[in-house]
Design an enzyme around this catalytic site. Sequence first.
Site, PDB file in Angstrom:
ATOM      1  N   CYS A  74     -12.351  11.916   4.038  1.00 25.86           N
ATOM      2  CA  CYS A  74     -11.190  11.445   4.796  1.00 25.86           C
ATOM      3  C   CYS A  74     -11.606  11.383   6.256  1.00 25.86           C
ATOM      4  O   CYS A  74     -11.998  12.397   6.837  1.00 25.86           O
ATOM      5  CB  CYS A  74     -10.002  12.379   4.611  1.00 25.86           C
ATOM      6  SG  CYS A  74      -8.625  12.014   5.736  1.00 25.86           S
ATOM      7  N   HIS A 166     -11.753   1.656  -1.943  1.00 27.35           N
ATOM      8  CA  HIS A 166     -10.637   0.988  -1.273  1.00 27.35           C
ATOM      9  C   HIS A 166     -10.501  -0.447  -1.751  1.00 27.35           C
ATOM     10  O   HIS A 166     -11.493  -1.140  -1.977  1.00 27.35           O
ATOM     11  CB  HIS A 166     -10.838   0.980   0.241  1.00 27.35           C
ATOM     12  CG  HIS A 166     -10.784   2.341   0.859  1.00 27.35           C
ATOM     13  ND1 HIS A 166      -9.609   2.930   1.257  1.00 27.35           N
ATOM     14  CD2 HIS A 166     -11.770   3.240   1.103  1.00 27.35           C
ATOM     15  CE1 HIS A 166      -9.876   4.138   1.744  1.00 27.35           C
ATOM     16  NE2 HIS A 166     -11.167   4.346   1.650  1.00 27.35           N
ATOM     17  N   GLU A 215      -2.558   5.948  -0.573  1.00 28.95           N
ATOM     18  CA  GLU A 215      -3.720   6.736  -0.966  1.00 28.95           C
ATOM     19  C   GLU A 215      -3.548   7.282  -2.375  1.00 28.95           C
ATOM     20  O   GLU A 215      -2.491   7.831  -2.706  1.00 28.95           O
ATOM     21  CB  GLU A 215      -3.937   7.899   0.015  1.00 28.95           C
ATOM     22  CG  GLU A 215      -4.378   7.466   1.399  1.00 28.95           C
ATOM     23  CD  GLU A 215      -4.957   8.605   2.218  1.00 28.95           C
ATOM     24  OE1 GLU A 215      -5.876   9.284   1.716  1.00 28.95           O
ATOM     25  OE2 GLU A 215      -4.472   8.827   3.346  1.00 28.95           O
ATOM     26  N   CYS A 224      -5.150   6.533   7.545  1.00 25.99           N
ATOM     27  CA  CYS A 224      -6.295   6.811   6.666  1.00 25.99           C
ATOM     28  C   CYS A 224      -7.533   6.275   7.364  1.00 25.99           C
ATOM     29  O   CYS A 224      -7.654   5.063   7.567  1.00 25.99           O
ATOM     30  CB  CYS A 224      -6.107   6.154   5.301  1.00 25.99           C
ATOM     31  SG  CYS A 224      -7.542   6.321   4.210  1.00 25.99           S
ATOM     32  N   GLY A 227      -9.765   4.203   5.099  1.00 23.41           N
ATOM     33  CA  GLY A 227      -9.028   2.980   4.814  1.00 23.41           C
ATOM     34  C   GLY A 227      -9.047   2.010   5.975  1.00 23.41           C
ATOM     35  O   GLY A 227      -9.150   0.790   5.787  1.00 23.41           O
TER      36      GLY A 227
END
Length: 281
Positions: A74, A166, A215, A224, A227
């Site tokens: 993350c 993703h 998520e 994110c 992301g």
Amino acid sequence: MQTFKFTKMHGAGNDYIYVNCFEEKVENINETAKLVSDRHFGIGSDGLVLICPSDKADFRMDMYNSDGTQAEMCGNATRCVGKYVHDKGLTDKTLITLETLAGIKILKLNLNENGEVDTVEVNMGSPELVPKNIPIDSELDRFIQEPVVVDGKEYKVTGVSMGNPHAVTYVDDVDSLEIEKLGPKFENHELFPRRINTEFAQIVDRKTIKMRVWERGAGETLACGTGACATMVAANLSDLVDDCADLVLIGGTLNIRWDKEENNIYMTGPAKFVFDGEITI
């Protein structure tokens, strides 16, 4: 029963519970992550992050989603780990290495006038574009703007891994998106054998993207980091943005830069302390 001290922090609203495992011990981690993340009966967060010793880097980050599943990486959490280890006195370095399940990340800590970490630049590594490595169930060499039918509607989707998977798609207006209905259908689509994080992106101009994130294992989050990196890469591959852009999320703005000579993605954003506490569960 177990008792441990914790710190709540957030990066652009993406909040986690951080535990210093140099001093504390967390048992039954998957279930503990679910309990502490509960916003009504626990502390309230998008997940649990354990800051641990590493024999490969300065520190190691183990992270768990709010549903108790372990996650590879993350970006927002890495920045907060950087702030934690510096501001709590675990290191005096301003350039540190962090071991994650997605590899070792390099963090550059930017200090404010009080000598505390304000923002962090993270070398997020190289984007993975081969579908089977993301993973996406496709025989294509790359999965860029490919048609995917979700809930009876066709979306153009680009697949990118930044250490976790993703799927990026484009919408005209992210604010009106019914993400709580659409997000789970993307997450659990048969194309994605390990489920997927989904980014819904609205191109503002060549240097700005508005986006919302669903998520896997957590639902919609305010930001994110991986992301945002994946979204910038996807948009750049389709010539919608330049090599550096601001990604505007609900919780704040992240600056994402793709150094194509190195093939590395650099993310810069805030890391904020919320409070310290102790919990018995």
